[in-house]
Scaffold this active site. Structure first.
Site, PDB file in Angstrom:
ATOM      1  N   TYR A   1       8.087 -13.381 -14.025  1.00  0.00           N
ATOM      2  CA  TYR A   1       7.405 -11.896 -13.552  1.00  0.00           C
ATOM      3  C   TYR A   1       5.766 -12.773 -13.359  1.00  0.00           C
ATOM      4  O   TYR A   1       5.881 -12.285 -12.656  1.00  0.00           O
ATOM      5  CB  TYR A   1       7.776 -10.811 -13.978  1.00  0.00           C
TER       6      TYR A   1
ATOM      7  N   SER B   1      -1.163  -8.517 -13.423  1.00  0.00           N
ATOM      8  CA  SER B   1      -0.304  -7.137 -15.199  1.00  0.00           C
ATOM      9  C   SER B   1      -0.914  -8.033 -16.280  1.00  0.00           C
ATOM     10  O   SER B   1      -1.576  -9.599 -16.413  1.00  0.00           O
ATOM     11  CB  SER B   1       0.957  -7.522 -15.254  1.00  0.00           C
TER      12      SER B   1
ATOM     13  N   LYS C   1       2.960 -13.853 -11.189  1.00  0.00           N
ATOM     14  CA  LYS C   1       1.678 -13.059 -11.364  1.00  0.00           C
ATOM     15  C   LYS C   1       0.537 -13.527 -11.897  1.00  0.00           C
ATOM     16  O   LYS C   1      -0.890 -14.109 -11.236  1.00  0.00           O
ATOM     17  CB  LYS C   1       2.112 -11.537 -12.538  1.00  0.00           C
TER      18      LYS C   1
ATOM     19  N   LEU D   1      -1.689  -5.524  -3.719  1.00  0.00           N
ATOM     20  CA  LEU D   1      -0.502  -5.381  -4.536  1.00  0.00           C
ATOM     21  C   LEU D   1       0.878  -5.649  -4.222  1.00  0.00           C
ATOM     22  O   LEU D   1       1.695  -5.312  -5.870  1.00  0.00           O
ATOM     23  CB  LEU D   1      -0.416  -3.446  -4.203  1.00  0.00           C
TER      24      LEU D   1
ATOM     25  N   GLY E   1       0.589  -1.417  -0.102  1.00  0.00           N
ATOM     26  CA  GLY E   1      -0.363  -0.354  -0.211  1.00  0.00           C
ATOM     27  C   GLY E   1       1.266   1.649  -0.128  1.00  0.00           C
ATOM     28  O   GLY E   1       0.386   2.922   0.107  1.00  0.00           O
TER      29      GLY E   1
ATOM     30  N   ILE F   1       0.844   2.575  -7.116  1.00  0.00           N
ATOM     31  CA  ILE F   1      -0.341   2.298  -7.166  1.00  0.00           C
ATOM     32  C   ILE F   1      -0.706   2.439  -5.582  1.00  0.00           C
ATOM     33  O   ILE F   1      -2.008   3.003  -5.690  1.00  0.00           O
ATOM     34  CB  ILE F   1      -0.521   0.692  -7.655  1.00  0.00           C
TER      35      ILE F   1
HETATM   36  N1  LIG Z   1       2.736  -0.022 -12.141  1.00  0.00           N
HETATM   37  C1  LIG Z   1       2.676  -0.891 -13.212  1.00  0.00           C
HETATM   38  O1  LIG Z   1       2.833  -0.979 -14.342  1.00  0.00           O
HETATM   39  C2  LIG Z   1       1.872  -2.201 -13.161  1.00  0.00           C
HETATM   40  C3  LIG Z   1       1.134  -2.591 -14.321  1.00  0.00           C
HETATM   41  C4  LIG Z   1       1.137  -3.924 -14.057  1.00  0.00           C
HETATM   42  C5  LIG Z   1       0.904  -4.731 -12.495  1.00  0.00           C
HETATM   43  N2  LIG Z   1       0.816  -4.099 -11.161  1.00  0.00           N
HETATM   44  C6  LIG Z   1       1.000  -4.426 -10.777  1.00  0.00           C
HETATM   45  O2  LIG Z   1       0.721  -3.279  -9.316  1.00  0.00           O
HETATM   46  C7  LIG Z   1       1.040  -4.103  -8.003  1.00  0.00           C
HETATM   47  C8  LIG Z   1       1.481  -2.678  -7.581  1.00  0.00           C
HETATM   48  O3  LIG Z   1       2.631  -1.831  -8.448  1.00  0.00           O
HETATM   49  P1  LIG Z   1       3.627  -0.388  -8.373  1.00  0.00           P
HETATM   50  O4  LIG Z   1       3.542  -0.075  -9.523  1.00  0.00           O
HETATM   51  O5  LIG Z   1       2.315   0.387  -7.063  1.00  0.00           O
HETATM   52  O6  LIG Z   1       4.288  -1.282  -7.710  1.00  0.00           O
HETATM   53  P2  LIG Z   1       5.636  -0.541  -6.979  1.00  0.00           P
HETATM   54  O7  LIG Z   1       6.396  -1.167  -6.850  1.00  0.00           O
HETATM   55  O8  LIG Z   1       5.553   0.433  -6.700  1.00  0.00           O
HETATM   56  O9  LIG Z   1       4.907  -0.871  -5.301  1.00  0.00           O
HETATM   57  C9  LIG Z   1       4.824  -1.849  -4.477  1.00  0.00           C
HETATM   58  C10 LIG Z   1       4.694  -2.373  -2.747  1.00  0.00           C
HETATM   59  O10 LIG Z   1       5.114  -3.388  -2.719  1.00  0.00           O
HETATM   60  C11 LIG Z   1       5.901  -3.328  -1.528  1.00  0.00           C
HETATM   61  N3  LIG Z   1       6.176  -4.639  -1.326  1.00  0.00           N
HETATM   62  C12 LIG Z   1       7.122  -5.760  -2.424  1.00  0.00           C
HETATM   63  N4  LIG Z   1       7.961  -6.179  -1.643  1.00  0.00           N
HETATM   64  C13 LIG Z   1       6.657  -6.811  -0.304  1.00  0.00           C
HETATM   65  C14 LIG Z   1       6.808  -7.292   0.886  1.00  0.00           C
HETATM   66  N5  LIG Z   1       7.667  -8.186   0.532  1.00  0.00           N
HETATM   67  N6  LIG Z   1       5.947  -7.615   1.228  1.00  0.00           N
HETATM   68  C15 LIG Z   1       5.251  -6.355   1.762  1.00  0.00           C
HETATM   69  N7  LIG Z   1       5.519  -5.246   0.953  1.00  0.00           N
HETATM   70  C16 LIG Z   1       6.506  -5.087  -0.381  1.00  0.00           C
HETATM   71  C17 LIG Z   1       7.547  -2.281  -2.007  1.00  0.00           C
HETATM   72  O11 LIG Z   1       7.385  -1.707  -1.105  1.00  0.00           O
HETATM   73  C18 LIG Z   1       6.071  -1.364  -2.362  1.00  0.00           C
HETATM   74  O12 LIG Z   1       5.596  -0.351  -1.872  1.00  0.00           O
HETATM   75  C19 LIG Z   1       2.394  -5.017  -8.500  1.00  0.00           C
HETATM   76  O13 LIG Z   1       1.189  -6.490  -7.968  1.00  0.00           O
HETATM   77  C20 LIG Z   1       2.427  -5.107  -9.890  1.00  0.00           C
HETATM   78  O14 LIG Z   1       2.800  -6.715 -10.368  1.00  0.00           O
HETATM   79  C21 LIG Z   1       1.478  -3.292 -11.618  1.00  0.00           C
END
Ligand SMILES: NC(=O)c1ccc[n+]([C@@H]2O[C@H](COP(=O)([O-])OP(=O)(O)OC[C@H]3O[C@@H](n4cnc5c(N)ncnc54)[C@H](O)[C@@H]3O)[C@@H](O)[C@H]2O)c1
Length: 356
Positions: free
Chosen positions: A183, A128, A187, A83, A12, A16
């Site tokens: 990856y 994703s 997912k 997330l 969180g 996102i």
């Molecule tokens: N940004 C994109 O373009 C995109 C596209 C498709 C899917 N997604 C999906 O959306 C989700 C969020 O992506 P985002 O862009 O916000 O990424 P992000 O890396 O900014 O956020 C992910 C968060 O998860 C936390 N995290 C990572 N490993 C962790 C763990 N082991 N325990 C607890 N927290 C943990 C991180 O500290 C980070 O704050 C992910 O599941 C990603 O696969 C993102």
């Protein structure tokens, strides 16, 4: 509308998660974020300023059963937004265990923790577009097929596209997943795990497959994600943006605001779809077009095609968002020109933009 309810958001404090946070606090009575403040994402292991004040942040790792035992009995979420993930596609081949641990085992630890301490009504998962790999292509005779991952020989010869075929939009109702990265495989596994578990235990599962998310708040330092922020950092330094392949790679760039509203809708909509929902702007742009918009913003030289190729990149990706519109009553509001303007305006307000 969910004012007496509690939402728990894993990851969180990420890009996102922060963008969602204001909407969540307006919608739910209590919002708790569980995030380990991963050093690749968080330059300082402190609460991000972008996280809405009303969100309670618990620092902990989703792979740790003891964390769930501490959090879940006290929080008792009605809705979980999952997330937290390792997100570096290129990185995932060399660090498959880390991706497997966080994305797969982190999800099963969440499931087991919920089984021990009480089930939520719904889990919303941010999956994703990567699960589609190269996606489906249509031959001239109308038949859909799934081209394999492009070989080194194909791309070294400049054969970027699949011959005699056209790519089709990614639509979970019509196009089967075919991951081409570790990856992506993790997912897709998250989707399968939550689906079978939710079906068996009567927990609603809403899956959104996000296209390329960009915009204010995205990491300017993570070298593994976020092509538009990389382009912006090149252009603001007066450099020429290099375009891989022939510059005609298609992507569906979706502004973070539109993603936040889609994820919020997936967590709160009256019904859920049995099929994952595709979230994007709903149209493709070439990487060349996106790069030109950014170069223009900064008055940088026109982007240049290099013919280079990055292993594991898919050729084209964009979403058919018909199902998401119908099920979620959601619609994207921003086109690429306005979104790029917002991203670059935001970058220019940042105190330190890392050099490229
Ligand atoms: N940004 C994109 O373009 C995109 C596209 C498709 C899917 N997604 C999906 O959306 C989700 C969020 O992506 P985002 O862009 O916000 O990424 P992000 O890396 O900014 O956020 C992910 C968060 O998860 C936390 N995290 C990572 N490993 C962790 C763990 N082991 N325990 C607890 N927290 C943990 C991180 O500290 C980070 O704050 C992910 O599941 C990603 O696969 C993102």
């Amino acid at each position: 509308m969910h004012h007496h309810q509690t939402a728990l958001v894993t990851g969180g404090a990420g890009f996102i998660g922060c963008a969602l946070s204001a909407g969540l606090t307006e919608t739910f009575g209590r919002v708790v974020a569980l995030d380990n403040l991963h050093p690749q994402i968080h330059a300082h292991a402190t609460r991000p300023a972008e996280l809405a004040a009303g969100v309670e942040l618990v620092v902990g790792d989703v792979t740790d059963a003891a964390v769930w035992d501490a959090v879940l009995p006290e929080v008792r979420p009605d809705v979980v937004l999952h997330l937290a993930a390792e997100t570096g596609t290129g990185q995932s081949l060399a660090e498959s265990t880390r991706h497997g641990l966080v994305n797969v085992v982190g999800t099963t630890q969440l499931m087991d923790g919920l089984k021990r301490h009480g089930l939520p009504r719904r889990i919303a998962l941010t999956s994703s577009r990567a699960v589609y790999g190269e996606g489906a292509w249509r031959r001239a005779d109308g038949v859909l097929f799934y081209p394999p991952q492009r070989t080194a020989a194909m791309v070294e010869g400049g054969a970027w596209d699949v011959p005699d075929a056209e790519p089709v939009a990614m639509d979970a109702r019509a196009v089967a997943p075919a991951p081409v990265s570790v990856y992506a495989a993790t997912k897709l596994t998250q989707e399968h795990l939550l689906r079978v578990w939710g079906n068996a235990l009567g927990v609603e599962v809403a899956v959104v497959r996000l296209q390329n998310v960009y915009g204010p708040g995205q990491s300017l330092s993570n070298p593994y994600t976020g092509i538009l922020s990389l382009f912006a950092r090149l252009a603001r330094a007066g450099r020429t943006i290099p375009l891989y392949e022939d510059g005609a790679v298609r992507r569906d760039f979706v502004l973070i605001d539109d993603v936040a509203s889609a994820v919020l809708a997936a967590a709160t909509s009256a019904g859920v779809s049995a099929t994952p929902l595709d979230i994007g702007a709903g149209e493709f742009q070439t990487i060349g077009t996106a790069a030109s918009l950014i170069a223009d913003y900064y008055g940088a030289p026109a982007p240049q095609v290099t013919g280079n190729f990055r292993e594991g990149d898919v050729r084209h990706a964009w979403a058919d968002i018909t199902a998401a519109r119908e099920v979620l009553g959601w619609t994207p509001r921003y086109g690429l020109a306005e979104g790029v303007q917002r991203l670059c305006d935001w970058i220019e307000q940042q105190p330190d933009v890392p050099p490229v």
